[in-house]
Write a protein that holds these residues in place. Structure first.
Motif, short mmCIF file in Angstrom:
data_model
loop_
_atom_site.label_atom_id
_atom_site.label_comp_id
_atom_site.label_asym_id
_atom_site.label_seq_id
_atom_site.Cartn_x
_atom_site.Cartn_y
_atom_site.Cartn_z
N ASP A 164 153.90 24.88 156.95
CA ASP A 164 152.76 24.34 156.17
C ASP A 164 152.86 24.58 154.67
O ASP A 164 152.03 24.08 153.91
CB ASP A 164 151.45 24.93 156.69
N LEU A 210 152.18 29.44 162.75
CA LEU A 210 150.87 28.91 162.34
C LEU A 210 150.21 29.84 161.33
O LEU A 210 150.38 31.06 161.37
CB LEU A 210 149.96 28.73 163.56
N TYR A 212 146.60 30.35 158.43
CA TYR A 212 145.28 29.91 157.96
C TYR A 212 145.11 30.40 156.53
O TYR A 212 145.86 31.27 156.07
CB TYR A 212 144.16 30.41 158.87
N ASP A 214 142.47 31.96 153.64
CA ASP A 214 141.21 32.69 153.45
C ASP A 214 140.19 31.85 152.68
O ASP A 214 140.53 30.84 152.06
CB ASP A 214 141.46 33.98 152.65
N ASP A 215 138.95 32.35 152.64
CA ASP A 215 137.87 31.64 151.94
C ASP A 215 138.10 31.54 150.43
O ASP A 215 137.44 30.75 149.76
CB ASP A 215 136.52 32.34 152.20
N ALA A 220 147.24 32.67 152.11
CA ALA A 220 147.73 32.09 153.37
C ALA A 220 148.21 33.22 154.27
O ALA A 220 149.07 34.02 153.88
CB ALA A 220 148.87 31.12 153.09
N PHE A 223 148.59 33.32 161.51
CA PHE A 223 147.47 33.12 162.43
C PHE A 223 147.30 34.31 163.35
O PHE A 223 146.18 34.68 163.71
CB PHE A 223 147.71 31.84 163.24
#
Ligand code: MF3
Ligand code: CO
Length: 247
Positions: A164, A210, A212, A214-215, A220, A223
């Motif tokens: 990604d 994979l 994700y 953070d806010d 990054a 997962f």
């Protein structure tokens, strides 16, 4: 459009790359338990500016710092912060400098104090992935040859290659075409030409590829919370083989 660089331009880019490498020498000398990534960030910015360069990440799409500092399960784009590094951590420091109108981009993974054998192996294999990729970055090969070398070495060791976040062309700006994913098949994809300049920056995870974010919109993470390592160089494709500009 891919902007090919002349020999003269590549020589200029090497100066920007050398500045990034010099910044990494400063980082290597600072890494120890107790130091904070914000202290490292500030030292890098001060040094880079003292040498006549400027930090490209600062203000890039709103990114607030001169470096990215990504600890343990953070894959990339972590914010430098006031939390002291601890023995056993691995930290990826990503540095992008502009010098003389050209950009150099290199991330390096550092061990803090004593790290586990598992973390050490992940670091070793990830560095090998980068070097095996660079070896394949020769005129006439395809990008699939390069990325397959990276992906297969990671997977043979039970790791995964992040999909990604991408490698990219570099020149007068940080991100040029092409954008390149660190997985591929031999004989497939873009054919490499003399004068191409791009990063190879494999992010290799202990577990799943994979991730994700953070806010904060940047950080990054893996997962599954397992470790991720990264080594990145900016390289030039020449008739005499690949040149590492950030060495
Ligand atoms: N090596 C990273 C990249 O090429 C550096 C950019 S970080 C950013 O994407 F914060 F500036 F985006
Ligand atoms: Co990059």
């Amino acid at each position: 459009m891919i902007i090919l660089k002349s020999k003269e331009e590549i020589a200029e880019m090497k100066k920007a790359g050398a500045l990034v490498a010099a910044c990494h020498k400063q980082v290597a000398a600072m890494i120890k338990p107790g130091v904070t990534t914000l202290e490292i960030d500030q030292a890098v910015e001060r040094f880079m500016r003292s040498m006549g360069g400027s930090p490209v990440t600062k203000g890039y799409k709103g990114y607030p710092f001169a470096t990215c500092a990504s600890v343990n399960d953070v894959i990339a784009h972590g914010f430098p912060n006031r939390q002291p590094l601890r023995s056993g951590d691995i930290v990826k420091i990503d540095i992008v400098a502009e010098f003389g109108g050209w950009v150099g981009d290199s991330a390096w993974c550092y061990a803090v104090g004593d790290i586990s054998p598992a973390a050490r192996k992940l670091m070793r294999v990830t560095k090998e992935c980068l070097l095996r990729g660079i070896e394949k970055a020769v005129v006439g090969n395809r990008i699939g040859d390069v990325m397959h070398a990276i992906q297969s070495h990671a997977e043979q060791n039970g790791y995964s290659s992040v999909r990604d976040l991408l490698a990219h062309g570099v020149g007068r700006s940080l991100h040029e075409e092409p954008n390149l994913v660190h997985v591929g098949k031999p004989g497939r994809g873009l054919r490499l030409k003399e004068g191409m300049v791009f990063t190879l920056e494999p992010m290799i995870n202990e577990g799943t590829h994979l991730m994700y974010v953070d806010d904060d919109g940047w950080t990054a993470r893996t997962f599954d919370g397992k470790l991720s390592a990264q080594y990145e160089h900016t390289i030039a494709i020449t008739a005499n083989g690949p040149i590492i500009l950030t060495a």
